[in-house]
Design an enzyme around this catalytic site. Structure first.
Site, PDB file in Angstrom:
ATOM      1  N   HIS A 279       0.833  -1.201   0.000  1.00 39.98           N
ATOM      2  CA  HIS A 279       0.000   0.000   0.000  1.00 39.98           C
ATOM      3  C   HIS A 279       0.865   1.248   0.000  1.00 39.98           C
ATOM      4  O   HIS A 279       1.875   1.340   0.698  1.00 39.98           O
ATOM      5  CB  HIS A 279      -1.021   0.000   1.140  1.00 39.98           C
ATOM      6  N   ASP A 291       6.204   0.738   6.919  1.00 43.88           N
ATOM      7  CA  ASP A 291       4.773   0.492   6.699  1.00 43.88           C
ATOM      8  C   ASP A 291       4.209   1.575   5.780  1.00 43.88           C
ATOM      9  O   ASP A 291       3.774   2.625   6.256  1.00 43.88           O
ATOM     10  CB  ASP A 291       4.038   0.489   8.039  1.00 43.88           C
ATOM     11  N   GLU A 325      -4.866   2.064   2.509  1.00 38.72           N
ATOM     12  CA  GLU A 325      -5.031   0.833   3.285  1.00 38.72           C
ATOM     13  C   GLU A 325      -5.260   1.139   4.749  1.00 38.72           C
ATOM     14  O   GLU A 325      -6.054   0.475   5.427  1.00 38.72           O
ATOM     15  CB  GLU A 325      -3.782  -0.044   3.114  1.00 38.72           C
ATOM     16  N   GLU A 326      -4.551   2.141   5.261  1.00 39.08           N
ATOM     17  CA  GLU A 326      -4.520   2.388   6.698  1.00 39.08           C
ATOM     18  C   GLU A 326      -5.884   2.720   7.286  1.00 39.08           C
ATOM     19  O   GLU A 326      -6.151   2.442   8.457  1.00 39.08           O
ATOM     20  CB  GLU A 326      -3.537   3.517   7.019  1.00 39.08           C
ATOM     21  N   ASP A 353       3.453  -6.493   3.228  1.00 36.43           N
ATOM     22  CA  ASP A 353       2.976  -5.455   4.154  1.00 36.43           C
ATOM     23  C   ASP A 353       3.229  -5.861   5.595  1.00 36.43           C
ATOM     24  O   ASP A 353       2.332  -5.873   6.433  1.00 36.43           O
ATOM     25  CB  ASP A 353       1.486  -5.182   3.925  1.00 36.43           C
ATOM     26  N   HIS A 424       3.321   2.643  12.897  1.00 40.13           N
ATOM     27  CA  HIS A 424       2.451   3.797  13.137  1.00 40.13           C
ATOM     28  C   HIS A 424       3.058   4.823  14.094  1.00 40.13           C
ATOM     29  O   HIS A 424       2.334   5.474  14.842  1.00 40.13           O
ATOM     30  CB  HIS A 424       1.081   3.344  13.666  1.00 40.13           C
TER      31      HIS A 424
END
Length: 467
Positions: A279, A291, A325-326, A353, A424
Site C-alpha cells: 500500500h 509500513d 489501506e490504513e 505489508d 504507526h
C-alpha cells in the site's frame, strides 16, 4: 568428396549445432536462479524506497503528500520500464490531524506523550479534564458495571507481546478499534489506551478506531508505552489521578486518490496476471519506510528484475500500489469492485505489508494439483533461507477483498520481531531498514512471481486449468 559424404557431413554439423542451441536455452530453474541472484546482488528495492521516503515522506490518505505519492508511483513505474502504467480512482472521507496534548494534573503533574487515533472526534478547546478509570483489558471494560466510567477518562493498559510472526497484535488491537465505543457505553468522556506496540520509546502509536451508530462519539488517543508504565505506577499508589486531554483532530472533506498500477506483460497469456504489491499510503507520523514503503519497493523491484529478463514468463506480473489501506482497505475494496469481472484472470497474488525484515517462510493457498508448482518455488527459495510451511495461507490485507472473491494467495512471511516497535510511529523512517534484507525479500518475490506466472497450470483455489 562425393555428394553423399558431403550431405552426411553437413547433416552432422547441423545436428551438433542444433544440439548446442538446445543446450544454450536455460531451464526455468536456471532462469529463476539467475534472477534470484541478481536480486540478491543489487540494492534496487532500497534505492526505490529511498526516493519514496525522501521525495514524498509521510503520505496519509487525503493529504497533499498522498497526491505526491501517486505522482511518484506513476513516474517511478515509467522510469523502471514497466510496459503499462495507469491509475484507478478511489474516493473516501478524510481526517485531519491537529494539535494534541495530555497532562496528568494530579496527584503528580506529568506531560504525557499521546497521539490521536484515526478519525477520533475532537475535545472541546479547553480539553477534557477528568479522573482516570483504569481497565487492564478491553474485556474488563466490557464486563464492568454500566456506569463504571461515568464522567471519567478510560485508560486501557494491556501490553502487546513480541513475536516474530506478529501474533501479539490481534489480542490487543481491539482496544484501539473498539475501545471508544465500549467506553462511551459506560459513560466515559474520553479514552486513552496504551499504544499498540512493542517498543519502549516515548513515541505513541496511531492507528484506526471506529465509532458505532447510536453510541456517543468520544475522543480517543494512545499514549506511549513509557507513559503508560508511568501512569500504572501512579495508579498503584491508590490516589485519584486526573488528566487533561486536548485533541483537536477532526473530519475533513471527501477526497479522491488513486491505486497506481504497473505491469510487465506476459509472453504467452498477457491477460492472465500474478498480482504483487503493497500500500502506497502511510500514517502521518513517520515517513512510512517500514509500513509500507518497503512493500512498495520490494514488489516494484521484483517485477522490474523479471521484466528485464530476456525470458519473460508466460503471464503478466502486475504490481498494485494500493491507496488508503490504513483507514480501512479503501483502495483494495475499490480494486476488487472494479476487477471482479476479471477474477478468472487474476491467477494468484501476494502482498508485502509486514515491514522490512527477512522472509523466513512462505505458505500457499492453492488447489491441491498446484502443489508441484509450489514445490518448485520452495526449492528455489531454499538458498534464501526460506522454508515452505503449509497450504493454509491467508491473504495480505489489501488482497483480502480479492481473496474473498476466490483468488488464490501466497504469504511470504517476514520476520516481524521489531515491526511493532516502529508501526504507526514517528520512528518509521528509512534508517531502520537494512538494504540486504530488502534484497532478500525482492529475491523471494522474484521466485514466487516468476514461477507462478510461468506455470503450465493456471494456479487457482479450485479446479486448475491448463493451457
Amino acid at each position: 568428396m562425393n555428394k553423399l559424404s558431403l550431405l552426411t557431413g553437413l547433416f552432422s554439423v547441423l545436428l551438433l549445432t542444433g544440439s548446442a542451441l538446445v543446450k544454450a536455452q536455460p531451464t526455468e530453474e536456471e532462469i529463476v536462479a539467475e534472477l534470484r541472484e541478481k536480486a540478491m546482488s543489487n540494492t534496487l528495492a532500497y534505492d526505490i524506497l529511498e526516493t519514496l521516503t525522501t521525495e514524498v515522506g509521510a503520505r496519509m490518505a487525503g493529504t497533499p503528500q498522498d497526491a505526491m505519492a501517486v505522482e511518484w508511483g506513476v513516474k517511478k513505474f515509467k522510469e523502471l520500464g514497466f510496459d503499462k502504467v495507469w491509475t484507478e480512482p478511489v474516493t473516501f472521507k478524510t481526517w485531519i490531524r491537529a494539535q494534541e496534548a495530555a497532562v496528568l494534573v494530579s496527584p503528580y503533574p506529568h506531560k504525557i506523550r499521546i497521539t490521536g487515533l484515526g478519525f477520533t472526534v475532537p475535545t472541546p478547546l479547553e480539553g477534557i479534564e477528568a479522573e482516570i478509570v483504569h481497565f487492564k483489558t478491553l474485556q474488563d471494560l466490557i464486563d464492568s458495571p454500566a456506569d463504571s466510567a461515568k464522567g471519567k477518562i478510560v485508560f486501557i493498559s494491556q501490553k502487546m507481546e513480541r513475536f516474530r510472526d506478529g501474533r501479539g497484535y490481534g489480542p490487543v488491537v481491539k482496544a484501539r478499534g473498539q475501545g471508544a465505543v465500549e467506553a462511551a457505553k459506560k459513560g466515559a468522556l474520553a479514552i486513552v489506551i496504551r499504544s499498540i506496540g512493542t517498543d519502549s520509546h516515548r513515541l505513541p502509536h496511531t492507528g484506526m478506531m471506529r465509532y458505532k451508530k447510536g453510541v456517543k462519539k468520544i475522543p480517543a488517543a494512545a499514549m506511549s508505552n513509557p507513559d503508560a508504565d508511568l501512569l500504572e505506577r501512579i495508579l498503584a499508589r491508590k490516589k485519584p489521578v486526573k488528566m487533561n486531554l486536548k485533541v483537536y483532530s477532526h473530519d475533513g472533506p471527501e477526497y479522491t486518490s488513486y491505486n497506481v498500477i504497473g505491469e510487465m506483460t506476459g509472453s504467452e497469456y498477457p491477460d492472465e496476471k500474478v498480482v504483487i504489491g503493497g500500500h502506497l499510503d502511510s500514517w502521518d507520523l513517520g515517513t512510512g519506510a517500514v509500513d509500507d514503503g518497503a512493500g512498495v519497493a520490494i514488489t516494484m523491484a521484483a517485477a522490474k528484475i523479471i521484466g528485464d529478463s530476456k525470458y519473460r514468463p508466460k503471464r503478466t506480473v502486475r504490481v498494485v500500489l494500493f491507496a488508503n489501506e490504513e483507514q480501512g482497505l479503501i483502495g483494495a475494496r475499490a480494486y476488487a469492485a472494479k476487477h471482479k469481472v476479471d477474477l478468472d484472470n487474476h491467477v494468484t497474488g501476494a502482498e508485502s505489508d509486514f515491514g522490512a525484515g527477512k522472509i523466513y517462510a512462505f505458505a500457499s493457498n492453492v488447489a491441491e494439483d498446484n502443489l508441484p508448482v509450489v514445490k518448485k518455488m520452495a526449492e528455489l527459495m531454499k538458498p534464501l533461507g526460506i522454508e515452505y510451511v503449509d497450504n493454509k495461507a491467508g491473504p495480505g490485507p489489501d488482497l483480502i477483498p480479492m481473496y474473498s472473491l476466490g483468488m488464490s494467495v501466497f504469504s511470504l512471511r517476514q520476520d516481524g520481531t521489531d515491526y511493532f516497535d516502529l508501526h504507526h510511529t514517528e520512528d518509521d523512517t528509512l534508517d531502520k531498514v537494512v538494504p540486504e534484507n530488502l534484497s532478500q525479500n525482492t529475491a523471494a518475490y522474484v521466485v514466487f512471481a516468476y514461477i507462478a506466472a510461468n506455470s503450465e497450470q493456471k494456479i487457482s483455489r479450485g479446479i486448475t486449468k491448463t493451457h
